[in-house]
Design an enzyme around this catalytic site. Sequence first.
Site, PDB file in Angstrom:
ATOM      1  N   ARG A 143      12.266   7.193  14.050  1.00  0.00           N
ATOM      2  CA  ARG A 143      11.867   8.535  13.638  1.00  0.00           C
ATOM      3  C   ARG A 143      11.880   9.484  14.818  1.00  0.00           C
ATOM      4  NH1 ARG A 143       5.344   7.930  12.312  1.00  0.00           N
ATOM      5  NH2 ARG A 143       4.708   6.986  14.286  1.00  0.00           N
ATOM      6  N   GLU A 161      11.527   7.605  18.603  1.00  0.00           N
ATOM      7  CA  GLU A 161      10.838   6.327  18.683  1.00  0.00           C
ATOM      8  C   GLU A 161      11.811   5.181  18.400  1.00  0.00           C
ATOM      9  OE1 GLU A 161       7.258   5.941  16.463  1.00  0.00           O
ATOM     10  OE2 GLU A 161       6.502   7.919  17.026  1.00  0.00           O
ATOM     11  N   ARG A 169       4.157   8.111  -6.460  1.00  0.00           N
ATOM     12  CA  ARG A 169       3.491   9.093  -7.315  1.00  0.00           C
ATOM     13  C   ARG A 169       4.467   9.709  -8.305  1.00  0.00           C
ATOM     14  NH1 ARG A 169       1.438  11.539  -2.245  1.00  0.00           N
ATOM     15  NH2 ARG A 169      -0.457  10.419  -1.664  1.00  0.00           N
ATOM     16  N   ASP A 218      -5.962   1.060  10.774  1.00  0.00           N
ATOM     17  CA  ASP A 218      -5.836   2.493  10.979  1.00  0.00           C
ATOM     18  C   ASP A 218      -6.997   2.962  11.857  1.00  0.00           C
ATOM     19  OD1 ASP A 218      -3.506   2.883   9.482  1.00  0.00           O
ATOM     20  OD2 ASP A 218      -4.622   3.071   7.601  1.00  0.00           O
ATOM     21  N   ARG A 249       0.813  -1.220   0.000  1.00  0.00           N
ATOM     22  CA  ARG A 249       0.000   0.000   0.000  1.00  0.00           C
ATOM     23  C   ARG A 249       0.845   1.268   0.000  1.00  0.00           C
ATOM     24  NH1 ARG A 249      -2.620   0.676   6.079  1.00  0.00           N
ATOM     25  NH2 ARG A 249      -0.663   0.743   7.223  1.00  0.00           N
ATOM     26  N   ARG A 273       4.873  -5.947  18.090  1.00  0.00           N
ATOM     27  CA  ARG A 273       6.011  -5.043  18.233  1.00  0.00           C
ATOM     28  C   ARG A 273       5.728  -4.086  19.380  1.00  0.00           C
ATOM     29  NH1 ARG A 273      10.727  -6.294  16.966  1.00  0.00           N
ATOM     30  NH2 ARG A 273      11.426  -4.217  16.369  1.00  0.00           N
ATOM     31  N   TYR A 276      -3.865  -4.979  11.810  1.00  0.00           N
ATOM     32  CA  TYR A 276      -3.229  -3.664  11.826  1.00  0.00           C
ATOM     33  C   TYR A 276      -4.198  -2.635  11.228  1.00  0.00           C
ATOM     34  CZ  TYR A 276       0.415  -0.139  11.538  1.00  0.00           C
ATOM     35  OH  TYR A 276       1.154   1.010  11.690  1.00  0.00           O
TER      36      TYR A 276
END
Length: 369
Positions: A279, A299, A175, A349, A171, A248, A347
Amino acid sequence: MRYDYVIVGAGLYGAVFAHEAHKKGKRCLVLDRRDHVAGNVYTEEVEGIQVHRYGAHIFHTSDPAVWAYVNRFATFNHYINAPVANYKGELYNLPFNMNTFNRMWGVITPREAEEKIRSQIAAAGITAPRNLEEQAIALVGTDIYEKLIKGYTEKQWGRPCTELSPSIIKRLPVRMTFDNNYFNDPYQGIPEGGYTAMVEKLLEGIEVRLGVDFLQERERYCALGDRIVFTGCIDAYFGYCYGPLQYRNVRFETEVLDIPNYQGNAVINYTDRETPYTRVIEHKHFAFGKQPKTVISREYSAEWQVGEEAYYPVQNEETGALYARYRSLAAKEKNVLFGGRLGEFQYYDMDKVIARALEAVRAELGLTE
Protein backbone atom coordinates in the site's frame (compact mmCIF):
# COMPACT_ATOMS: atom_id res chain seq x y z
CA MET A 1 18.42 3.18 42.84
CA ARG A 2 15.91 0.34 42.80
CA TYR A 3 12.61 0.37 40.97
CA ASP A 4 9.35 -1.39 41.59
CA TYR A 5 9.02 -2.01 37.86
CA VAL A 6 11.53 -2.07 35.02
CA ILE A 7 9.36 -1.87 31.90
CA VAL A 8 10.94 -3.05 28.66
CA GLY A 9 9.34 -1.22 25.74
CA ALA A 10 8.03 2.34 25.51
CA GLY A 11 5.11 1.50 23.22
CA LEU A 12 1.46 1.68 24.19
CA TYR A 13 1.50 -1.31 26.54
CA GLY A 14 4.61 -0.21 28.39
CA ALA A 15 3.56 3.44 28.58
CA VAL A 16 0.07 2.66 29.92
CA PHE A 17 1.45 0.22 32.49
CA ALA A 18 4.10 2.71 33.61
CA HIS A 19 1.59 5.57 33.84
CA GLU A 20 -0.84 3.64 36.01
CA ALA A 21 1.86 2.21 38.27
CA HIS A 22 3.53 5.62 38.65
CA LYS A 23 0.18 7.17 39.53
CA LYS A 24 -0.04 4.74 42.45
CA GLY A 25 3.37 5.71 43.73
CA LYS A 26 5.41 2.93 42.16
CA ARG A 27 8.93 3.67 40.97
CA CYS A 28 9.16 2.84 37.28
CA LEU A 29 12.00 2.72 34.78
CA VAL A 30 11.07 2.42 31.11
CA LEU A 31 13.62 1.11 28.60
CA ASP A 32 13.52 1.03 24.83
CA ARG A 33 16.18 0.00 22.35
CA ARG A 34 14.98 2.55 19.81
CA ASP A 35 15.89 6.22 20.05
CA HIS A 36 12.30 7.30 20.67
CA VAL A 37 9.20 6.42 22.68
CA ALA A 38 5.82 5.26 21.27
CA GLY A 39 7.02 2.05 19.62
CA ASN A 40 5.39 1.33 16.28
CA VAL A 41 2.84 4.13 16.69
CA TYR A 42 5.67 6.69 16.67
CA THR A 43 4.96 9.79 14.59
CA GLU A 44 7.41 12.50 13.58
CA GLU A 45 6.80 15.89 11.97
CA VAL A 46 8.03 16.31 8.38
CA GLU A 47 7.09 19.43 6.40
CA GLY A 48 4.46 20.18 9.03
CA ILE A 49 2.91 16.72 8.57
CA GLN A 50 2.72 14.03 11.25
CA VAL A 51 4.33 11.02 9.55
CA HIS A 52 3.56 7.53 10.81
CA ARG A 53 7.09 6.14 10.57
CA TYR A 54 6.09 2.50 11.06
CA GLY A 55 2.90 2.42 9.04
CA ALA A 56 -0.61 3.78 9.33
CA HIS A 57 -2.22 3.62 12.77
CA ILE A 58 -5.89 4.60 13.02
CA PHE A 59 -7.28 4.39 16.51
CA HIS A 60 -10.68 2.73 16.73
CA THR A 61 -12.60 1.03 19.51
CA SER A 62 -16.03 -0.03 20.67
CA ASP A 63 -14.97 0.23 24.31
CA PRO A 64 -16.15 3.55 25.82
CA ALA A 65 -13.78 3.14 28.77
CA VAL A 66 -10.73 2.81 26.51
CA TRP A 67 -11.93 5.77 24.41
CA ALA A 68 -12.33 7.90 27.53
CA TYR A 69 -8.89 6.81 28.70
CA VAL A 70 -6.98 7.82 25.55
CA ASN A 71 -8.83 11.13 25.40
CA ARG A 72 -7.21 12.05 28.71
CA PHE A 73 -3.88 12.24 26.90
CA ALA A 74 -4.81 13.55 23.44
CA THR A 75 -7.51 15.29 21.45
CA PHE A 76 -8.61 13.05 18.60
CA ASN A 77 -9.69 14.32 15.21
CA HIS A 78 -12.67 12.94 13.30
CA TYR A 79 -10.69 10.91 10.75
CA ILE A 80 -12.67 7.96 9.32
CA ASN A 81 -10.71 5.14 7.72
CA ALA A 82 -11.95 4.67 4.14
CA PRO A 83 -9.15 2.96 2.17
CA VAL A 84 -9.22 2.42 -1.57
CA ALA A 85 -8.01 -0.66 -3.45
CA ASN A 86 -6.06 -0.30 -6.69
CA TYR A 87 -6.13 -3.42 -8.87
CA LYS A 88 -4.10 -2.75 -12.03
CA GLY A 89 -5.53 0.76 -12.28
CA GLU A 90 -9.08 -0.17 -11.31
CA LEU A 91 -10.15 1.60 -8.10
CA TYR A 92 -12.50 0.01 -5.56
CA ASN A 93 -13.83 1.25 -2.23
CA LEU A 94 -13.03 -0.68 0.92
CA PRO A 95 -14.39 -2.32 2.95
CA PHE A 96 -16.49 -4.39 0.56
CA ASN A 97 -19.77 -2.56 0.17
CA MET A 98 -22.28 -1.47 -2.48
CA ASN A 99 -19.75 0.95 -3.99
CA THR A 100 -17.35 -2.00 -4.43
CA PHE A 101 -20.03 -4.28 -5.90
CA ASN A 102 -21.24 -1.62 -8.30
CA ARG A 103 -17.69 -1.05 -9.57
CA MET A 104 -17.05 -4.79 -9.81
CA TRP A 105 -20.29 -5.99 -11.46
CA GLY A 106 -22.41 -2.93 -12.25
CA VAL A 107 -25.10 -4.01 -9.78
CA ILE A 108 -27.35 -1.31 -8.32
CA THR A 109 -29.28 -2.91 -5.47
CA PRO A 110 -28.25 -4.99 -2.44
CA ARG A 111 -30.39 -7.84 -3.76
CA GLU A 112 -28.44 -7.92 -7.03
CA ALA A 113 -25.14 -7.91 -5.13
CA GLU A 114 -26.26 -10.68 -2.80
CA GLU A 115 -27.40 -12.82 -5.72
CA LYS A 116 -24.08 -12.33 -7.49
CA ILE A 117 -22.07 -13.31 -4.42
CA ARG A 118 -24.38 -16.21 -3.62
CA SER A 119 -24.06 -17.65 -7.13
CA GLN A 120 -20.25 -17.50 -6.98
CA ILE A 121 -20.16 -19.15 -3.56
CA ALA A 122 -22.45 -21.91 -4.81
CA ALA A 123 -20.29 -22.46 -7.90
CA ALA A 124 -17.19 -22.79 -5.69
CA GLY A 125 -18.92 -25.49 -3.64
CA ILE A 126 -17.36 -24.43 -0.32
CA THR A 127 -19.30 -25.46 2.78
CA ALA A 128 -16.61 -25.69 5.49
CA PRO A 129 -13.69 -23.32 4.72
CA ARG A 130 -10.32 -24.90 5.54
CA ASN A 131 -8.04 -21.97 4.71
CA LEU A 132 -8.06 -18.26 3.98
CA GLU A 133 -8.81 -18.70 0.27
CA GLU A 134 -11.89 -20.79 0.93
CA GLN A 135 -13.03 -18.50 3.74
CA ALA A 136 -12.71 -15.41 1.53
CA ILE A 137 -14.66 -17.00 -1.34
CA ALA A 138 -17.33 -18.14 1.13
CA LEU A 139 -17.69 -14.50 2.24
CA VAL A 140 -17.57 -12.51 -1.01
CA GLY A 141 -17.25 -14.87 -3.98
CA THR A 142 -14.47 -15.51 -6.46
CA ASP A 143 -14.28 -12.18 -8.34
CA ILE A 144 -13.58 -10.06 -5.27
CA TYR A 145 -11.25 -12.71 -3.88
CA GLU A 146 -9.16 -12.83 -7.07
CA LYS A 147 -8.94 -9.06 -7.56
CA LEU A 148 -8.97 -7.55 -4.08
CA ILE A 149 -7.87 -10.22 -1.59
CA LYS A 150 -5.55 -12.85 -3.04
CA GLY A 151 -2.60 -10.74 -4.26
CA TYR A 152 -2.61 -8.30 -1.35
CA THR A 153 -2.85 -11.04 1.27
CA GLU A 154 -0.10 -13.15 -0.25
CA LYS A 155 2.20 -10.12 -0.38
CA GLN A 156 1.35 -9.21 3.20
CA TRP A 157 1.88 -12.67 4.67
CA GLY A 158 4.44 -14.09 2.24
CA ARG A 159 2.46 -17.30 1.90
CA PRO A 160 -0.21 -18.68 -0.46
CA CYS A 161 -3.74 -18.04 0.77
CA THR A 162 -4.28 -21.80 0.82
CA GLU A 163 -1.67 -22.03 3.60
CA LEU A 164 -3.14 -19.29 5.79
CA SER A 165 -5.70 -19.67 8.54
CA PRO A 166 -9.32 -18.81 7.69
CA SER A 167 -9.47 -16.82 10.95
CA ILE A 168 -7.39 -14.03 9.40
CA ILE A 169 -10.20 -13.02 7.05
CA LYS A 170 -13.27 -13.74 9.20
CA ARG A 171 -13.48 -10.23 10.64
CA LEU A 172 -13.42 -8.62 7.17
CA PRO A 173 -16.40 -6.21 6.90
CA VAL A 174 -18.92 -6.95 4.12
CA ARG A 175 -21.79 -4.46 3.85
CA MET A 176 -24.85 -4.18 1.66
CA THR A 177 -24.83 -0.40 2.08
CA PHE A 178 -22.91 2.47 0.47
CA ASP A 179 -20.75 2.93 3.56
CA ASN A 180 -16.98 3.29 3.10
CA ASN A 181 -16.16 3.48 6.82
CA TYR A 182 -13.79 0.54 7.28
CA PHE A 183 -14.44 0.05 11.00
CA ASN A 184 -17.73 -0.67 12.72
CA ASP A 185 -16.44 0.84 15.96
CA PRO A 186 -18.29 3.97 17.14
CA TYR A 187 -15.08 5.68 18.34
CA GLN A 188 -12.43 6.49 15.77
CA GLY A 189 -9.75 9.08 15.01
CA ILE A 190 -6.09 10.04 15.19
CA PRO A 191 -4.48 12.16 17.94
CA GLU A 192 -3.96 15.77 16.96
CA GLY A 193 -0.22 16.34 17.10
CA GLY A 194 0.48 12.64 16.58
CA TYR A 195 0.81 9.53 18.72
CA THR A 196 4.25 10.44 20.03
CA ALA A 197 2.87 13.42 21.94
CA MET A 198 0.18 11.18 23.44
CA VAL A 199 2.71 8.61 24.66
CA GLU A 200 4.97 11.36 26.01
CA LYS A 201 2.05 12.54 28.16
CA LEU A 202 1.54 9.01 29.44
CA LEU A 203 5.22 8.91 30.43
CA GLU A 204 5.42 12.33 32.10
CA GLY A 205 7.37 12.16 35.35
CA ILE A 206 8.69 8.65 34.62
CA GLU A 207 12.35 7.85 33.97
CA VAL A 208 12.88 6.68 30.39
CA ARG A 209 16.14 5.39 28.93
CA LEU A 210 16.38 5.07 25.16
CA GLY A 211 18.86 3.18 23.03
CA VAL A 212 19.01 0.40 25.63
CA ASP A 213 18.93 -3.27 24.63
CA PHE A 214 17.56 -4.99 27.72
CA LEU A 215 18.48 -8.47 26.51
CA GLN A 216 22.13 -7.42 26.16
CA GLU A 217 22.17 -5.96 29.69
CA ARG A 218 19.67 -8.26 31.37
CA GLU A 219 21.58 -8.85 34.60
CA ARG A 220 22.10 -5.16 35.20
CA TYR A 221 18.48 -4.17 34.71
CA CYS A 222 16.97 -7.19 36.44
CA ALA A 223 19.05 -6.24 39.47
CA LEU A 224 17.47 -2.76 39.42
CA GLY A 225 13.84 -3.84 39.55
CA ASP A 226 11.58 -5.93 41.74
CA ARG A 227 9.45 -6.81 38.71
CA ILE A 228 10.13 -6.80 34.96
CA VAL A 229 7.41 -5.98 32.43
CA PHE A 230 8.61 -7.33 29.09
CA THR A 231 6.88 -6.26 25.87
CA GLY A 232 9.44 -7.59 23.39
CA CYS A 233 9.41 -10.94 21.58
CA ILE A 234 8.81 -13.73 24.07
CA ASP A 235 11.04 -16.14 22.12
CA ALA A 236 13.90 -13.61 22.14
CA TYR A 237 13.62 -13.32 25.94
CA PHE A 238 14.35 -17.05 26.18
CA GLY A 239 17.16 -16.95 23.63
CA TYR A 240 15.06 -18.74 20.98
CA CYS A 241 15.73 -21.95 22.92
CA TYR A 242 12.88 -23.76 21.13
CA GLY A 243 13.55 -21.97 17.85
CA PRO A 244 12.13 -18.61 16.67
CA LEU A 245 8.45 -17.93 16.29
CA GLN A 246 7.24 -16.51 12.97
CA TYR A 247 6.72 -12.79 12.46
CA ARG A 248 6.33 -10.43 9.53
CA ASN A 249 8.67 -7.53 8.90
CA VAL A 250 7.71 -4.33 7.08
CA ARG A 251 9.99 -2.07 5.07
CA PHE A 252 9.06 1.54 4.27
CA GLU A 253 10.11 3.87 1.48
CA THR A 254 9.19 7.39 2.52
CA GLU A 255 9.64 10.50 0.40
CA VAL A 256 8.67 14.16 0.42
CA LEU A 257 6.98 15.32 -2.78
CA ASP A 258 6.82 18.94 -3.89
CA ILE A 259 3.11 18.72 -4.69
CA PRO A 260 0.10 19.31 -2.43
CA ASN A 261 -1.71 16.02 -3.13
CA TYR A 262 -0.35 12.71 -4.44
CA GLN A 263 -3.22 10.22 -4.36
CA GLY A 264 -6.22 11.95 -2.78
CA ASN A 265 -6.59 9.43 0.06
CA ALA A 266 -4.64 8.47 3.16
CA VAL A 267 -4.49 4.76 2.29
CA ILE A 268 -4.49 3.02 -1.09
CA ASN A 269 -3.93 -0.75 -1.16
CA TYR A 270 -2.30 -2.31 -4.23
CA THR A 271 -4.01 -5.66 -4.54
CA ASP A 272 -2.36 -7.14 -7.63
CA ARG A 273 0.52 -9.54 -7.07
CA GLU A 274 2.85 -7.74 -9.50
CA THR A 275 3.08 -4.43 -7.60
CA PRO A 276 5.82 -5.12 -5.02
CA TYR A 277 4.41 -2.92 -2.24
CA THR A 278 1.18 -3.58 -0.39
CA ARG A 279 0.00 0.00 0.00
CA VAL A 280 0.86 3.67 -0.24
CA ILE A 281 0.18 5.99 2.70
CA GLU A 282 -0.21 9.74 2.18
CA HIS A 283 0.19 11.00 5.72
CA LYS A 284 -1.31 14.50 5.45
CA HIS A 285 -4.76 13.07 4.74
CA PHE A 286 -4.93 11.57 8.24
CA ALA A 287 -5.23 15.13 9.51
CA PHE A 288 -6.95 16.84 6.54
CA GLY A 289 -3.68 18.65 5.83
CA LYS A 290 -3.35 21.71 3.57
CA GLN A 291 0.45 21.88 3.48
CA PRO A 292 2.06 22.81 0.13
CA LYS A 293 4.05 19.55 0.10
CA THR A 294 3.11 15.96 0.85
CA VAL A 295 4.81 12.89 2.32
CA ILE A 296 4.13 9.36 1.10
CA SER A 297 5.30 5.94 2.30
CA ARG A 298 5.29 2.73 0.31
CA GLU A 299 5.02 -0.39 2.45
CA TYR A 300 6.74 -3.66 1.60
CA SER A 301 5.95 -6.74 3.65
CA ALA A 302 8.88 -9.10 4.17
CA GLU A 303 9.84 -12.33 5.88
CA TRP A 304 11.28 -11.72 9.32
CA GLN A 305 14.75 -12.83 10.37
CA VAL A 306 16.18 -13.04 13.89
CA GLY A 307 17.63 -9.64 14.82
CA GLU A 308 15.14 -7.63 12.74
CA GLU A 309 12.14 -5.69 13.99
CA ALA A 310 9.11 -7.97 14.39
CA TYR A 311 5.98 -6.10 13.34
CA TYR A 312 3.29 -8.69 13.86
CA PRO A 313 3.05 -12.39 14.66
CA VAL A 314 2.17 -15.06 12.12
CA GLN A 315 -0.42 -17.23 13.82
CA ASN A 316 -1.02 -20.77 12.65
CA GLU A 317 -1.03 -24.25 14.16
CA GLU A 318 2.76 -24.49 14.12
CA THR A 319 3.38 -21.17 15.83
CA GLY A 320 0.52 -21.78 18.25
CA ALA A 321 2.17 -24.96 19.48
CA LEU A 322 5.58 -23.28 19.70
CA TYR A 323 4.19 -20.27 21.56
CA ALA A 324 2.56 -22.63 24.07
CA ARG A 325 6.02 -23.97 24.93
CA TYR A 326 7.38 -20.46 25.46
CA ARG A 327 4.32 -19.57 27.47
CA SER A 328 5.09 -22.48 29.80
CA LEU A 329 8.58 -21.07 30.34
CA ALA A 330 7.13 -17.60 30.94
CA ALA A 331 4.84 -18.95 33.65
CA LYS A 332 7.93 -20.04 35.60
CA GLU A 333 9.45 -16.51 35.50
CA LYS A 334 8.13 -15.37 38.86
CA ASN A 335 9.18 -11.75 38.59
CA VAL A 336 8.45 -11.15 34.90
CA LEU A 337 5.19 -10.10 33.25
CA PHE A 338 4.95 -10.56 29.47
CA GLY A 339 2.58 -8.25 27.60
CA GLY A 340 1.66 -6.67 24.29
CA ARG A 341 1.62 -8.01 20.73
CA LEU A 342 5.08 -9.54 20.92
CA GLY A 343 5.11 -10.53 24.57
CA GLU A 344 1.80 -12.36 24.20
CA PHE A 345 2.22 -13.29 20.52
CA GLN A 346 -1.20 -11.89 19.63
CA TYR A 347 -2.30 -9.58 16.82
CA TYR A 348 -3.85 -6.89 19.02
CA ASP A 349 -5.33 -3.64 17.76
CA MET A 350 -4.26 -0.54 19.68
CA ASP A 351 -7.37 -0.41 21.86
CA LYS A 352 -6.89 -4.04 22.85
CA VAL A 353 -3.24 -3.37 23.77
CA ILE A 354 -4.35 -0.54 26.05
CA ALA A 355 -7.11 -2.66 27.59
CA ARG A 356 -4.66 -5.52 28.23
CA ALA A 357 -2.15 -3.16 29.84
CA LEU A 358 -4.83 -1.68 32.10
CA GLU A 359 -6.02 -5.14 33.06
CA ALA A 360 -2.48 -6.27 33.84
CA VAL A 361 -1.45 -3.26 35.92
CA ARG A 362 -4.68 -3.31 37.91
CA ALA A 363 -4.17 -6.99 38.68
CA GLU A 364 -0.56 -6.23 39.71
CA LEU A 365 -1.65 -3.46 42.05
CA GLY A 366 -4.80 -5.15 43.30
CA LEU A 367 -7.09 -2.46 41.88
CA THR A 368 -10.70 -2.92 40.82
CA GLU A 369 -10.85 0.13 38.53
